[in-house]
Design a protein around this motif. Structure first.
Motif, PDB file in Angstrom:
ATOM      1  N   LYS A 155       8.529   9.306  -2.065  1.00 42.16           N
ATOM      2  CA  LYS A 155       8.864  10.529  -2.803  1.00 42.16           C
ATOM      3  C   LYS A 155       9.614  10.204  -4.084  1.00 42.16           C
ATOM      4  CE  LYS A 155      11.014  15.054  -2.190  1.00 42.16           C
ATOM      5  NZ  LYS A 155      11.715  15.975  -1.240  1.00 42.16           N
ATOM      6  N   PHE A 156      10.546   9.244  -3.991  1.00 45.01           N
ATOM      7  CA  PHE A 156      11.317   8.836  -5.165  1.00 45.01           C
ATOM      8  C   PHE A 156      10.973   7.371  -5.457  1.00 45.01           C
ATOM      9  CE2 PHE A 156      13.821  12.001  -2.799  1.00 45.01           C
ATOM     10  CZ  PHE A 156      13.849  13.014  -3.738  1.00 45.01           C
TER      11      PHE A 156
ATOM     12  N   ASN B  35      15.215   3.827   5.067  1.00 50.17           N
ATOM     13  CA  ASN B  35      15.491   5.182   5.558  1.00 50.17           C
ATOM     14  C   ASN B  35      15.791   6.185   4.451  1.00 50.17           C
ATOM     15  OD1 ASN B  35      15.109   4.606   8.333  1.00 50.17           O
ATOM     16  ND2 ASN B  35      17.164   3.691   8.426  1.00 50.17           N
ATOM     17  N   ASP B  36      15.315   5.930   3.233  1.00 52.78           N
ATOM     18  CA  ASP B  36      15.446   6.908   2.161  1.00 52.78           C
ATOM     19  C   ASP B  36      14.578   8.131   2.484  1.00 52.78           C
ATOM     20  OD1 ASP B  36      16.322   5.106  -0.674  1.00 52.78           O
ATOM     21  OD2 ASP B  36      15.848   4.124   1.206  1.00 52.78           O
TER      22      ASP B  36
ATOM     23  N   PRO C 180       0.798  -1.226   0.000  1.00 54.00           N
ATOM     24  CA  PRO C 180       0.000   0.000   0.000  1.00 54.00           C
ATOM     25  C   PRO C 180       0.836   1.284   0.000  1.00 54.00           C
ATOM     26  CG  PRO C 180      -0.830  -1.561   1.630  1.00 54.00           C
ATOM     27  CD  PRO C 180       0.497  -2.077   1.167  1.00 54.00           C
ATOM     28  N   TYR C 181       2.125   1.152   0.313  1.00 58.37           N
ATOM     29  CA  TYR C 181       2.976   2.333   0.471  1.00 58.37           C
ATOM     30  C   TYR C 181       3.992   2.514  -0.660  1.00 58.37           C
ATOM     31  CZ  TYR C 181       1.112   1.578   5.151  1.00 58.37           C
ATOM     32  OH  TYR C 181       0.260   1.356   6.211  1.00 58.37           O
ATOM     33  N   LEU C 182       4.176   1.507  -1.500  1.00 61.89           N
ATOM     34  CA  LEU C 182       5.269   1.533  -2.471  1.00 61.89           C
ATOM     35  C   LEU C 182       5.137   2.659  -3.488  1.00 61.89           C
ATOM     36  CD1 LEU C 182       5.828  -2.296  -3.101  1.00 61.89           C
ATOM     37  CD2 LEU C 182       7.182  -0.753  -1.673  1.00 61.89           C
TER      38      LEU C 182
END
Length: 294
Positions: A246-247, A255-256, A240-242
């Motif tokens: 932001k990038f 931790n990007d 659900p988050y992929l």
């Protein structure tokens, strides 16, 4: 020609189950020539010959396949882990789950020896929250085995678990016709330390169960590799988050800056334990180059 399924292969012969019987067959030479090996579990087309050997002429498209043991078209992988003796290793469990996901095989976690340690509840909650079916089994009373049995109907299933986790006891409680001994030796196949190690499919509880002598956690870990681009999709609670990072094209989810996955970890939506396993798996493969895959 008729269609069927390979349920056993040994000594160059393959046993193909069709709608009415089981045929002993030899593979056409072109399979070897094309380096396209037949696997137990393959759906095939065969020719029945009156005065010659029956032959397998075509391998139908596969859903998936495993290298060791050589097995194809698996619907479910029951990953058996004991909570004690030996203690559960969540990293190994997470690796096996990821491999199952990568192979389009539904992972089902089976926790055994729950009568010896109530700590199984935290693992039950951990993997249930991550979106997996978890079954707690008591090897003494047999509690949980009926739930496993019900899931076998209309599916092709394999069981994986290292020595001592109670895999044999579980399978015996489901259907003792396999008669698996403590050392994972099948009397039905007459297999022992010095006999042929074959993989076979048996009809149990309305489905097929693979009797797989080489299907240990160590074997599958060594033989199956997931590359870094595929790995995030093998952790289903990440999905659900992929597309919210932001990038999105090059986020490692470790931790990007602007990573939605690690934000979900901080907010408790994704467990720290599962994310730690992902990072460890990612670090194992992050430096593998494209040319090294070929």
């Amino acid at each position: 020609m008729i269609d069927g399924r390979v349920i056993k292969g040994i000594g160059g012969f393959y046993y193909v189950e069709t709608a009415d019987t089981v045929y002993e067959c030899k593979a056409r030479g072109r399979f070897k020539k094309n380096k396209n090996s037949l696997l137990v579990g393959d759906y095939v087309s065969i020719s029945i010959n009156e005065n010659a050997e029956n032959t397998i002429d075509e391998i139908l498209p596969r859903k998936n396949s495993f290298i060791r043991p050589p097995l194809a078209n698996v619907d479910q992988l029951f990953i058996v882990s004991s909570v004690v003796d030996p203690a559960i290793n969540t990293f190994v469990l997470d690796r096996l789950i990821a491999i199952a996901e990568f192979k389009q095989t539904e992972p089902i976690i089976v926790l055994t020896k729950i009568d010896l340690d109530e700590s199984y509840k935290k693992y039950y909650d951990l993997y249930t929250k991550a979106g997996f079916k978890v079954i707690a089994c008591n090897n003494i009373s047999g509690d949980g085995s009926e739930e496993v049995r019900e899931l076998l109907n209309s599916k092709t299933s394999a069981f994986i678990g290292n020595t001592g986790v109670g895999k044999s006891s579980l399978i015996n409680s489901i259907d003792n016709s396999l008669s698996l001994e403590t050392g994972e030796t099948s009397k039905k196949l007459g297999r022992g330390k010095h006999t042929t190690r074959a993989c076979s499919l048996y009809r149990i509880a309305g489905g097929y169960v693979a009797d797989t002598p080489g299907f240990s956690a160590v074997d599958i870990e060594r033989c199956e590799l997931i590359y870094k681009d595929d790995l995030p999709y093998c952790f289903r609670e990440f999905e659900p988050y992929l597309d919210k990072c932001k990038f999105t094209t090059n986020c490692t989810h470790n931790n990007d800056k602007g990573c939605a996955v690690t934000q979900a970890v901080r907010e408790g939506e994704i467990s720290t334990e599962r994310h730690d396993s992902y990072v460890q798996l990612y670090n194992e493969v992050k430096d593998i180059k494209e040319w090294e895959r070929k």
